[in-house]
Design a protein around this motif. Sequence first.
Motif, mmCIF file in Angstrom:
data_model
loop_
_atom_site.group_PDB
_atom_site.id
_atom_site.type_symbol
_atom_site.label_atom_id
_atom_site.label_comp_id
_atom_site.label_asym_id
_atom_site.label_seq_id
_atom_site.Cartn_x
_atom_site.Cartn_y
_atom_site.Cartn_z
ATOM 1 N N ALA A 246 -0.226 -0.982 -1.633
ATOM 2 C CA ALA A 246 -1.802 -0.271 -1.620
ATOM 3 C C ALA A 246 -1.113 0.945 -2.634
ATOM 4 O O ALA A 246 0.102 1.189 -2.880
ATOM 5 N N LYS A 247 -2.313 1.522 -3.267
ATOM 6 C CA LYS A 247 -2.015 2.308 -4.349
ATOM 7 C C LYS A 247 -1.812 3.715 -3.659
ATOM 8 O O LYS A 247 -1.020 4.559 -4.357
ATOM 9 N N TYR A 248 -2.025 3.867 -2.132
ATOM 10 C CA TYR A 248 -1.597 5.068 -1.644
ATOM 11 C C TYR A 248 -0.159 5.097 -1.260
ATOM 12 O O TYR A 248 0.460 6.065 -0.977
ATOM 13 N N LEU A 249 0.481 3.994 -1.594
ATOM 14 C CA LEU A 249 1.925 3.849 -1.003
ATOM 15 C C LEU A 249 2.757 3.649 -2.328
ATOM 16 O O LEU A 249 4.209 3.507 -2.249
ATOM 17 N N LEU A 250 2.527 3.919 -3.546
ATOM 18 C CA LEU A 250 3.100 3.814 -4.801
ATOM 19 C C LEU A 250 3.981 5.063 -4.932
ATOM 20 O O LEU A 250 5.106 4.960 -5.369
ATOM 21 N N LYS A 262 -12.010 8.129 2.136
ATOM 22 C CA LYS A 262 -13.342 7.949 2.178
ATOM 23 C C LYS A 262 -13.891 7.025 1.104
ATOM 24 O O LYS A 262 -14.504 6.256 1.245
ATOM 25 N N THR A 263 -13.597 7.440 0.212
ATOM 26 C CA THR A 263 -14.046 6.648 -1.261
ATOM 27 C C THR A 263 -12.823 5.776 -1.902
ATOM 28 O O THR A 263 -13.137 4.773 -2.851
ATOM 29 N N ARG A 264 -11.751 5.709 -1.160
ATOM 30 C CA ARG A 264 -10.562 4.760 -1.719
ATOM 31 C C ARG A 264 -10.343 5.087 -2.859
ATOM 32 O O ARG A 264 -10.180 4.158 -3.543
ATOM 33 N N TYR A 281 -1.129 -0.017 -11.619
ATOM 34 C CA TYR A 281 -2.027 0.791 -11.465
ATOM 35 C C TYR A 281 -1.730 2.079 -12.071
ATOM 36 O O TYR A 281 -0.676 2.556 -11.899
ATOM 37 N N GLY A 282 -2.641 2.744 -12.884
ATOM 38 C CA GLY A 282 -2.557 3.823 -13.871
ATOM 39 C C GLY A 282 -3.423 4.959 -13.127
ATOM 40 O O GLY A 282 -3.611 5.798 -14.071
#
Length: 537
Positions: A246-250, A262-264, A281-282
């Motif tokens: 997931a992008k929040y774990l990069l 909220k909006t991911r 993902y950039g």
Amino acid sequence: MATASVAFKSREDHRKQIELEEARKAGLAPAEVDEDGKEINPHIPQYMSSAPWYLNSEKPSLKHQRKWKSDPNYTKSWYDRGAKVFHAEKYRKGACANCGAMTHDAKSCMERPRKMGAKWTNINIAPDEKIETFELDYDGKRDRWNGYDTSSYARVVERYEARDDARRKFNKEQQLKKLEEKNNNNDSGGGGDSDGEDEDDDLRIDEAKVDESKQMDFAKVEKRVRTTGGGSTGTVRNLRIREDTAKYLLNLDVNSAHYDPKTRSMREDPLPDADPNDKFYGGDNQYRNSGQALEFKELNIHAWEAFDKGQDIHMQAAPSQAELLYKNYIVIKDKLKSRTKETIMEKYGNAAAEEELPRELLLGQSEREIEYDRAGRIIKGQETALPRSKYEEDVYINNHTSVWGSWWKDHQWGYKCCKQVIRNSYCTGAAGIEAAEAASDLMKANIARKEASEDTQTPVEGKRLATWGTDLPDDLVLDEDLLAEALKKEDQRKREEKDERKRKYNVKWNDEVTAEDMEAYRMKRVHHDDPMKDFLH
């Protein structure tokens, strides 16, 4: 608690009602009973238990919270398709002129138009259709499968069974062919054991390939597309593999790119220092400024600017119209740009499209000798080319041998060949020059003769009279009494000018102006250029 229509209560009754409700909630008093003898929960809020005023309920009840309206006579049946009611033998008045059925007219007839309708031939009268009307409920109107004939699905089952039979038959034939080839190879001799094992493996692989299509849709998800309880369904492929991070774990650093749960969305790049070729993902900004997102942004900007300029266009209200107008704008803009380019090329030419000189001429040598000085300037061998302007040069018109502006005299430009100062005039040559010089000499002689013949006469000084608008002579003697009287008259005249009501009805006018009157007027006159005029009088 569940009271009837609200009626006026005194303060004492209201207090007792509140105490009774509190006792019911605490279990100290029995619960309230409705019309049917059922107990009413005392913890139900008042806005739910109170009946509307228009129901005129006299006893406490909760019927208004239940379905108290009677249902109409809804049905679950459907139209009997293809059913006929009556088959007439003769044409009836008011029937269809084409087929003769009474249930529709000629405009709504679904049969092929006959050359001569049943109204005139009176043969082949079509039977009347069965006309039915149903009153469907909410779900019945929106049921996609309402009226579906389940027996028609047997055709689909038959088609799939036929396909499976054909597949099994084909596989059996292939196995028989390979077995025959195997037997032939064994009869011919040789080590056929290993070949037979390989062919068995091939058979298993072929059987696996037959059912490969069943495993192709493992990543598909059946989803309803824009439906509210019905409508079409679409197959949406699940593009995300669960093994992806997931992008929040990069990047788990607290000071890294912000993630909005909220909006991911994560607008910035979580790994700005990583290799761009290795990054999956950039950041959301990378997608917003590239691809179709950039085109959509330009479309929005065009819609806003067009709306500000007075066009009736709105991106959210009419997106198709906005996109069509934007496409037309792009086409017109390209046409205008190409037209402007062609106009410039027609006027100034296109140096890039001209034919290139051969390399022999570009790198060629000549026998011409050119001499230079120490500073690199050409001394001889090649004349210095004069710079030329974009305007036409050395164009002679009207028989002139020189251009306009080649001659200057008396602050006027002219032609050098004929010395004329009138532009676009016809050239007269040397004869015109001689005629112009003769006319000039004659004019000078006439001016000199006129100056010699004029007699200078001394002006006669006349006696200066004391009139309106002139100064008084210095030797004039004024009477002091008459001057004081004239000053009073002048003040009275000015007061009458300011207020006409002070002027008398019978006015005597005297046009005789004396020297004292003139002096009084001059003394009382306001000098507008006098800086002290506001302090006078």
